[in-house]
Structure formats: C-alpha cells, structure tokens
Design a protein around this motif. Structure first.
Motif, mmCIF file in Angstrom:
data_model
loop_
_atom_site.group_PDB
_atom_site.id
_atom_site.type_symbol
_atom_site.label_atom_id
_atom_site.label_comp_id
_atom_site.label_asym_id
_atom_site.label_seq_id
_atom_site.Cartn_x
_atom_site.Cartn_y
_atom_site.Cartn_z
ATOM 1 N N VAL A 140 28.137 36.201 23.755
ATOM 2 C CA VAL A 140 29.057 36.066 24.693
ATOM 3 C C VAL A 140 30.062 36.382 24.273
ATOM 4 C CG1 VAL A 140 30.001 34.062 26.329
ATOM 5 C CG2 VAL A 140 27.268 33.965 25.796
ATOM 6 N N TRP A 141 30.394 37.069 25.760
ATOM 7 C CA TRP A 141 31.836 38.278 26.131
ATOM 8 C C TRP A 141 31.804 37.898 26.957
ATOM 9 C CZ3 TRP A 141 32.301 43.118 22.148
ATOM 10 C CH2 TRP A 141 31.263 43.126 21.213
ATOM 11 N N LYS A 142 33.736 37.831 26.841
ATOM 12 C CA LYS A 142 34.343 37.375 27.952
ATOM 13 C C LYS A 142 35.153 38.928 27.758
ATOM 14 C CE LYS A 142 37.122 34.531 30.644
ATOM 15 N NZ LYS A 142 37.606 32.578 30.794
ATOM 16 N N PHE A 143 35.743 39.551 29.290
ATOM 17 C CA PHE A 143 36.259 40.777 29.377
ATOM 18 C C PHE A 143 37.119 40.460 30.618
ATOM 19 C CE2 PHE A 143 32.552 41.620 28.373
ATOM 20 C CZ PHE A 143 31.650 42.412 27.288
ATOM 21 N N SER A 144 38.652 41.653 30.819
ATOM 22 C CA SER A 144 39.553 40.984 32.180
ATOM 23 C C SER A 144 38.369 42.887 32.283
ATOM 24 C CB SER A 144 40.366 41.004 31.922
ATOM 25 O OG SER A 144 40.943 41.371 30.303
ATOM 26 N N ALA A 145 39.276 42.848 33.522
ATOM 27 C CA ALA A 145 39.178 44.878 34.236
ATOM 28 C C ALA A 145 39.880 44.529 35.174
ATOM 29 C CB ALA A 145 37.873 44.665 34.085
ATOM 30 N N GLU A 146 40.464 46.080 35.455
ATOM 31 C CA GLU A 146 41.256 46.112 36.509
ATOM 32 C C GLU A 146 40.703 47.811 37.039
ATOM 33 O OE1 GLU A 146 45.478 45.130 36.608
ATOM 34 O OE2 GLU A 146 44.891 47.026 35.208
ATOM 35 N N ALA A 147 39.878 48.003 37.719
ATOM 36 C CA ALA A 147 40.128 49.191 38.769
ATOM 37 C C ALA A 147 41.410 50.023 40.072
ATOM 38 C CB ALA A 147 38.772 49.057 39.329
ATOM 39 N N LYS A 148 41.724 51.542 39.282
ATOM 40 C CA LYS A 148 42.406 51.669 39.924
ATOM 41 C C LYS A 148 41.707 53.112 40.124
ATOM 42 C CE LYS A 148 45.830 50.041 36.196
ATOM 43 N NZ LYS A 148 46.640 50.417 35.113
ATOM 44 N N VAL A 149 42.584 54.024 42.056
ATOM 45 C CA VAL A 149 42.874 55.334 42.263
ATOM 46 C C VAL A 149 44.111 55.985 42.434
ATOM 47 C CG1 VAL A 149 42.199 56.620 44.263
ATOM 48 C CG2 VAL A 149 40.794 54.077 43.413
ATOM 49 N N ASP A 150 43.762 56.324 41.438
ATOM 50 C CA ASP A 150 45.240 57.185 41.774
ATOM 51 C C ASP A 150 46.379 56.346 41.106
ATOM 52 O OD1 ASP A 150 44.264 59.542 42.791
ATOM 53 O OD2 ASP A 150 45.080 58.934 44.967
ATOM 54 N N GLY A 151 46.335 55.729 39.841
ATOM 55 C CA GLY A 151 47.280 54.403 38.845
ATOM 56 C C GLY A 151 47.203 53.349 39.810
ATOM 57 N N ALA A 152 46.793 53.337 41.453
ATOM 58 C CA ALA A 152 47.067 51.839 41.558
ATOM 59 C C ALA A 152 45.844 51.019 41.774
ATOM 60 C CB ALA A 152 47.556 52.037 43.653
ATOM 61 N N VAL A 153 46.151 49.667 41.881
ATOM 62 C CA VAL A 153 45.633 48.383 41.077
ATOM 63 C C VAL A 153 44.836 48.407 42.478
ATOM 64 C CG1 VAL A 153 44.690 46.474 40.570
ATOM 65 C CG2 VAL A 153 45.996 47.690 38.980
ATOM 66 N N VAL A 154 42.990 48.734 42.242
ATOM 67 C CA VAL A 154 42.319 48.381 43.606
ATOM 68 C C VAL A 154 40.914 47.370 43.737
ATOM 69 C CG1 VAL A 154 42.154 50.804 44.637
ATOM 70 C CG2 VAL A 154 40.651 49.905 43.222
ATOM 71 N N ALA A 155 40.898 46.726 42.450
ATOM 72 C CA ALA A 155 40.225 45.568 42.150
ATOM 73 C C ALA A 155 40.515 45.439 41.041
ATOM 74 C CB ALA A 155 38.902 45.956 42.400
ATOM 75 N N GLU A 156 40.324 43.679 40.721
ATOM 76 C CA GLU A 156 40.168 43.483 39.096
ATOM 77 C C GLU A 156 39.503 41.822 39.012
ATOM 78 O OE1 GLU A 156 44.559 40.787 39.314
ATOM 79 O OE2 GLU A 156 44.729 42.170 40.014
ATOM 80 N N ALA A 157 39.906 41.120 37.934
ATOM 81 C CA ALA A 157 38.331 40.688 37.919
ATOM 82 C C ALA A 157 38.243 39.757 35.899
ATOM 83 C CB ALA A 157 37.340 40.771 37.757
ATOM 84 N N THR A 158 38.327 38.767 36.184
ATOM 85 C CA THR A 158 37.645 38.284 34.483
ATOM 86 C C THR A 158 36.646 38.372 34.573
ATOM 87 O OG1 THR A 158 39.879 37.607 34.378
ATOM 88 C CG2 THR A 158 38.042 36.785 33.141
ATOM 89 N N TYR A 159 35.739 38.261 33.898
ATOM 90 C CA TYR A 159 34.331 37.627 33.853
ATOM 91 C C TYR A 159 32.984 37.582 32.869
ATOM 92 C CZ TYR A 159 33.651 43.340 33.613
ATOM 93 O OH TYR A 159 33.776 44.583 32.690
ATOM 94 N N ALA A 160 32.285 36.955 32.073
ATOM 95 C CA ALA A 160 31.663 36.937 30.664
ATOM 96 C C ALA A 160 29.834 37.249 31.697
ATOM 97 C CB ALA A 160 31.219 35.445 30.524
ATOM 98 N N ALA A 161 29.929 37.596 30.666
ATOM 99 C CA ALA A 161 28.084 38.623 29.808
ATOM 100 C C ALA A 161 27.556 37.990 28.565
ATOM 101 C CB ALA A 161 28.887 39.814 29.811
ATOM 102 N N MET A 162 26.363 38.340 28.552
ATOM 103 C CA MET A 162 25.787 37.414 27.648
ATOM 104 C C MET A 162 24.578 38.470 27.295
ATOM 105 S SD MET A 162 23.001 34.714 26.888
ATOM 106 C CE MET A 162 24.276 32.767 27.006
ATOM 107 N N ILE A 163 24.642 39.196 25.458
ATOM 108 C CA ILE A 163 23.907 39.862 25.421
ATOM 109 C C ILE A 163 22.640 39.527 25.005
ATOM 110 C CG2 ILE A 163 25.177 40.407 23.531
ATOM 111 C CD1 ILE A 163 24.614 43.455 23.478
ATOM 112 N N LEU A 164 21.444 39.874 25.609
ATOM 113 C CA LEU A 164 19.491 39.445 25.499
ATOM 114 C C LEU A 164 19.112 40.192 24.474
ATOM 115 C CD1 LEU A 164 19.626 36.938 28.304
ATOM 116 C CD2 LEU A 164 20.572 35.845 25.788
ATOM 117 N N ASP A 165 18.297 40.052 24.517
ATOM 118 C CA ASP A 165 16.721 41.473 24.469
ATOM 119 C C ASP A 165 15.696 41.432 25.245
ATOM 120 O OD1 ASP A 165 17.194 41.036 21.474
ATOM 121 O OD2 ASP A 165 16.046 39.563 20.791
ATOM 122 N N GLY A 166 16.371 42.107 24.980
ATOM 123 C CA GLY A 166 15.343 43.439 26.551
ATOM 124 C C GLY A 166 13.824 42.970 26.925
#
Length: 166
Positions: A140-166
């Motif tokens: 289990v991994w937890k991340f924070s993220a920001e999306a930017k366009v031309d240096g300005a933040v357009v979106a942000e979120a914190t989320y968790a993900a799990m890695i499993l066999d495909g």
C-alpha cells in the motif's frame, strides 16, 4: 535512444546524480502501466526519483474523444480524468521504484482524499502532474499530487493505491 527504453542522460534509465531517472517516453510508460488509448493519460514522465517523486506530462488535445460530450461548445477536461492522470503517474513511479519485481503487477486506487479543482483544464493546455510518495507500507502506497498548467495549480489530491498481481 533507438529502443523503447527511457530517454535519459545515463545508461539503463539512471542519471549519475542521486538515482534520478531523466525522461520516460511513452514506450517506457506503456511498459510500466497497462493503460492504453483512449485511457492512457500520461504522455511523458520527467524528474522521476525512484521511491520519492515523479512529474507526469499530459498534453490536452481537442482531438480527445472526451470532448465530444464534455462539453461540445465549451470543452473542459474532466476532473476525474485529472485524478486518473495523477494515479497513472503514481503507478509509473511505483513500477520504476520496484523495478523487475513490479513487472506484471497492477496498481489499484484505494482512496482519494481532499481532491480540489482550482481552474478548468482545456484543449491546448499542457498539464504537469507532480506526484510525491508520502509513505509505503507493504503493498500500500500513499501519494500527494498537484496538477499544474503554466505553473498554476489546477487540481490537487491525496490518494492511496495498492499494488497486486495482475
């Protein structure tokens, strides 16, 4: 490079400074995650530091099918697609961090927290998604993220993900 490996300044995708990887091109991204058109939402990954962070680039084009219905006279890239671009960038970071042990595995969303959308993303924009690993416990991994366009933040979120066999 002439093969599908990352376009970087060093061999094997690794710079000589601090273990950073230069640029992962679309072929390397498609080796790392299973997403394909029309749902592959990362065109390039830059500034990847295994186990730490990565920046994904998504070029927003009017030619994307989503704009036929969202919205025909006022095209806006959907917020859920921005979040998915964040998740795909994080997936590439996970696979590049784990290396061969991650081949054939999938990264699944578990939770999304604090998602905020600051301004619309429209055709012609280049979105840069900055993902930082906050922690990892087992698969289990937890991340924070920001999306930017031309240096300005357009979106942000914190989320968790799990890695499993495909």
């Amino acid at each position: 490079m002439s093969d599908s490996k990352a376009q970087t300044s060093g061999e094997g995708g690794e710079d000589t400074v601090g273990g950073t990887r230069g640029v992962l091109d679309i072929a390397r991204i498609m080796e790392a995650i299973p997403h394909r058109y029309p749902f592959l939402l990362v065109d390039r990954v830059v500034d990847l530091i295994p186990g730490v962070s990565a920046t994904g680039i998504k070029n927003i084009s009017i030619n994307e099918g989503i704009f036929q219905g969202h919205f025909p006279r006022h095209p806006v890239f959907p917020g859920v697609m921005i979040i998915e671009s964040m998740a795909q960038t994080a997936g590439v970071l996970v696979v590049e961090t784990l290396g061969e042990s991650a081949r054939g595995k999938l990264v699944y969303f578990m939770s999304i927290e604090g998602a905020k959308f600051r301004k619309p993303v429209v055709p012609g924009d280049q979105m840069r998604v900055h993902v930082t690993k906050e922690r990892q416990r087992g698969n289990v991994w937890k991340f924070s993220a920001e999306a930017k366009v031309d240096g300005a933040v357009v979106a942000e979120a914190t989320y968790a993900a799990m890695i499993l066999d495909g």
